[in-house]
Each structure stands twice: as structure tokens, then as C-alpha cells.
Design a protein around this motif. Sequence first.
Motif, PDB file in Angstrom:
ATOM      1  N   PHE A 101      48.747   1.698  20.489  1.00 38.86           N
ATOM      2  CA  PHE A 101      49.714   2.202  19.506  1.00 38.86           C
ATOM      3  C   PHE A 101      49.353   1.709  18.103  1.00 38.86           C
ATOM      4  N   ARG A 102      49.022   0.427  17.976  1.00 36.85           N
ATOM      5  CA  ARG A 102      48.648  -0.139  16.678  1.00 36.85           C
ATOM      6  C   ARG A 102      47.359   0.480  16.161  1.00 36.85           C
ATOM      7  N   PHE A 103      46.406   0.712  17.054  1.00 33.30           N
ATOM      8  CA  PHE A 103      45.138   1.339  16.676  1.00 33.30           C
ATOM      9  C   PHE A 103      45.370   2.774  16.188  1.00 33.30           C
ATOM     10  N   THR A 104      46.248   3.487  16.877  1.00 30.51           N
ATOM     11  CA  THR A 104      46.574   4.859  16.477  1.00 30.51           C
ATOM     12  C   THR A 104      47.212   4.879  15.091  1.00 30.51           C
ATOM     13  N   LEU A 105      48.099   3.942  14.809  1.00 34.97           N
ATOM     14  CA  LEU A 105      48.696   3.848  13.471  1.00 34.97           C
ATOM     15  C   LEU A 105      47.638   3.556  12.414  1.00 34.97           C
ATOM     16  N   LEU A 106      46.742   2.629  12.714  1.00 30.60           N
ATOM     17  CA  LEU A 106      45.676   2.291  11.771  1.00 30.60           C
ATOM     18  C   LEU A 106      44.846   3.525  11.432  1.00 30.60           C
ATOM     19  N   ILE A 107      44.449   4.270  12.433  1.00 30.10           N
ATOM     20  CA  ILE A 107      43.667   5.496  12.202  1.00 30.10           C
ATOM     21  C   ILE A 107      44.515   6.536  11.477  1.00 30.10           C
ATOM     22  N   GLY A 108      45.780   6.643  11.840  1.00 31.25           N
ATOM     23  CA  GLY A 108      46.669   7.625  11.216  1.00 31.25           C
ATOM     24  C   GLY A 108      46.833   7.431   9.721  1.00 31.25           C
ATOM     25  N   PHE A 109      46.811   6.183   9.286  1.00 33.93           N
ATOM     26  CA  PHE A 109      46.978   5.902   7.859  1.00 33.93           C
ATOM     27  C   PHE A 109      45.761   6.292   7.019  1.00 33.93           C
ATOM     28  N   ILE A 110      44.608   6.483   7.662  1.00 35.61           N
ATOM     29  CA  ILE A 110      43.412   6.829   6.880  1.00 35.61           C
ATOM     30  C   ILE A 110      42.871   8.214   7.221  1.00 35.61           C
ATOM     31  N   LEU A 111      43.687   9.029   7.844  1.00 38.03           N
ATOM     32  CA  LEU A 111      43.261  10.407   8.121  1.00 38.03           C
ATOM     33  C   LEU A 111      43.049  11.166   6.811  1.00 38.03           C
ATOM     34  N   PRO A 112      42.196  12.183   6.838  1.00 38.63           N
ATOM     35  CA  PRO A 112      41.947  12.934   5.600  1.00 38.63           C
ATOM     36  C   PRO A 112      43.145  13.770   5.170  1.00 38.63           C
ATOM     37  N   THR A 113      43.127  14.127   3.907  1.00 40.76           N
ATOM     38  CA  THR A 113      44.137  15.037   3.384  1.00 40.76           C
ATOM     39  C   THR A 113      43.924  16.387   4.063  1.00 40.76           C
ATOM     40  N   PRO A 114      44.945  16.966   4.661  1.00 43.67           N
ATOM     41  CA  PRO A 114      44.736  18.205   5.420  1.00 43.67           C
ATOM     42  C   PRO A 114      44.429  19.401   4.523  1.00 43.67           C
ATOM     43  N   ALA A 115      43.747  20.378   5.119  1.00 43.91           N
ATOM     44  CA  ALA A 115      43.434  21.606   4.389  1.00 43.91           C
ATOM     45  C   ALA A 115      44.690  22.415   4.098  1.00 43.91           C
ATOM     46  N   SER A 116      45.789  22.067   4.753  1.00 40.99           N
ATOM     47  CA  SER A 116      47.040  22.801   4.521  1.00 40.99           C
ATOM     48  C   SER A 116      47.600  22.562   3.128  1.00 40.99           C
ATOM     49  N   VAL A 117      47.057  21.604   2.376  1.00 40.41           N
ATOM     50  CA  VAL A 117      47.537  21.400   1.010  1.00 40.41           C
ATOM     51  C   VAL A 117      47.062  22.510   0.085  1.00 40.41           C
ATOM     52  N   LEU A 118      45.999  23.215   0.468  1.00 36.80           N
ATOM     53  CA  LEU A 118      45.476  24.278  -0.402  1.00 36.80           C
ATOM     54  C   LEU A 118      46.468  25.414  -0.634  1.00 36.80           C
ATOM     55  N   PRO A 119      47.125  25.934   0.407  1.00 35.98           N
ATOM     56  CA  PRO A 119      48.123  26.977   0.126  1.00 35.98           C
ATOM     57  C   PRO A 119      49.255  26.494  -0.784  1.00 35.98           C
ATOM     58  N   TYR A 120      49.639  25.226  -0.644  1.00 38.85           N
ATOM     59  CA  TYR A 120      50.694  24.694  -1.508  1.00 38.85           C
ATOM     60  C   TYR A 120      50.195  24.524  -2.937  1.00 38.85           C
ATOM     61  N   ALA A 121      48.930  24.186  -3.094  1.00 39.34           N
ATOM     62  CA  ALA A 121      48.355  24.092  -4.434  1.00 39.34           C
ATOM     63  C   ALA A 121      48.400  25.457  -5.118  1.00 39.34           C
ATOM     64  N   ILE A 122      48.115  26.497  -4.364  1.00 37.80           N
ATOM     65  CA  ILE A 122      48.177  27.856  -4.908  1.00 37.80           C
ATOM     66  C   ILE A 122      49.625  28.231  -5.206  1.00 37.80           C
ATOM     67  N   MET A 123      50.533  27.913  -4.273  1.00 39.96           N
ATOM     68  CA  MET A 123      51.938  28.278  -4.421  1.00 39.96           C
ATOM     69  C   MET A 123      52.570  27.632  -5.656  1.00 39.96           C
ATOM     70  N   PHE A 124      52.239  26.375  -5.913  1.00 41.17           N
ATOM     71  CA  PHE A 124      52.867  25.663  -7.015  1.00 41.17           C
ATOM     72  C   PHE A 124      52.033  25.684  -8.288  1.00 41.17           C
ATOM     73  N   GLY A 125      50.932  26.432  -8.283  1.00 44.83           N
ATOM     74  CA  GLY A 125      50.138  26.599  -9.496  1.00 44.83           C
ATOM     75  C   GLY A 125      49.274  25.406  -9.856  1.00 44.83           C
ATOM     76  N   TYR A 126      48.916  24.577  -8.856  1.00 44.17           N
ATOM     77  CA  TYR A 126      48.036  23.448  -9.128  1.00 44.17           C
ATOM     78  C   TYR A 126      46.592  23.929  -9.167  1.00 44.17           C
ATOM     79  N   ASN A 127      45.719  23.077  -9.608  1.00 43.31           N
ATOM     80  CA  ASN A 127      44.305  23.405  -9.664  1.00 43.31           C
ATOM     81  C   ASN A 127      43.736  23.385  -8.249  1.00 43.31           C
ATOM     82  N   GLN A 128      43.453  24.561  -7.695  1.00 42.37           N
ATOM     83  CA  GLN A 128      42.991  24.655  -6.315  1.00 42.37           C
ATOM     84  C   GLN A 128      41.632  23.996  -6.120  1.00 42.37           C
ATOM     85  N   ARG A 129      40.792  24.098  -7.105  1.00 37.85           N
ATOM     86  CA  ARG A 129      39.461  23.507  -6.997  1.00 37.85           C
ATOM     87  C   ARG A 129      39.554  21.984  -6.917  1.00 37.85           C
TER      88      ARG A 129
END
Length: 154
Positions: A101-129
Motif C-alpha cells: 500500500f505504501r509503495f503504491t502511494l509512493l508511485i502514485g505521487f509521481i505518476l505523469p500528468t495525464p493526457a486528459s489535461v489536453l482537452p481541458y486546456a483547449i476548453m479553458f483556452g490555455y496554451n495547448q502546446r
Amino acid sequence: MLETRSIITKLAKSIPLQTYLIMCLLNILNIELPELVINVSGGVISVANMPLSLLLLGLYLNFSFARGYGTLILKFILTKYIFGLVAGIACYLWLPMEEMFRFTLLIGFILPTPASVLPYAIMFGYNQRLVGTASNLTMIISFILIWLIVNILI
């Protein structure tokens, strides 16, 4: 401006969230799925997950960005990984839980930023690039960090 109604509507339309909620409800009610459903979802669909993930990574892998964004991306990455590593290591060292459980939390805290942020960047007018580049860099950095942590702890 975010409204509660629009957030709830978008969450209600999320197929992954619906799937999690239905499966959680089935588990709570102790209802088992038919063997055919388990075999198809556990076999055919899960095998397609890795090629689709790699395809998605290839579609969005872009490291070119305009001048001036380097410091912004660096601040984001340093903030993400410093806080993630501090919180993850603290949880790993001091939580009174089993090691997995502790190992899973450790890995969870350093997971990459998901690709799902891209649609939100487009939706809110952020710089997609900028958002895409930061997301791609975190995929590589997280892969290296997870590899190092696994080799150190296991």
C-alpha cells in the motif's frame, strides 16, 4: 467560470467514471458478472490497452515549445516532482500500512500528468502546446523515477 451543474454534467457523461461507479456498486452488492463478460474485458480489451496507450503517446509526443515557456515548464515539473517525492517518501516511511500500500502511494505521487489535461486546456483556452509538452515531459520523467524507485526498493 466553473459551475457546479456543468461539472456534474461532464462527470455524469464520463464513461470511465460510470464504469467505476457501476463496478463499485456491483461489488458492494456482491453481484458477479458472467464469465463471458470477464473473459472479454480481461482478455481482448485489456490486450488492446497497451497499443492504444502507445499510439496516444505517439500522437501527442511533441517537445517543441516557444521561447519563454522553458522556465514555466521547469517550475511546473520541479513543483510536481518535489512535492510528489516528498509526500510519497513520507507516506512510504511513516504510514502504518502494509508495504504494498505504501509503495503504491509512493508511485502514485509521481505518476505523469495525464493526457486528459489536453482537452481541458483547449476548453479553458490555455496554451495547448505548453500543456502537451509538460505532459509529455512528465511521462518520461515519471518512467525514469518509477524505474529507479522500483530498482532501489525491490
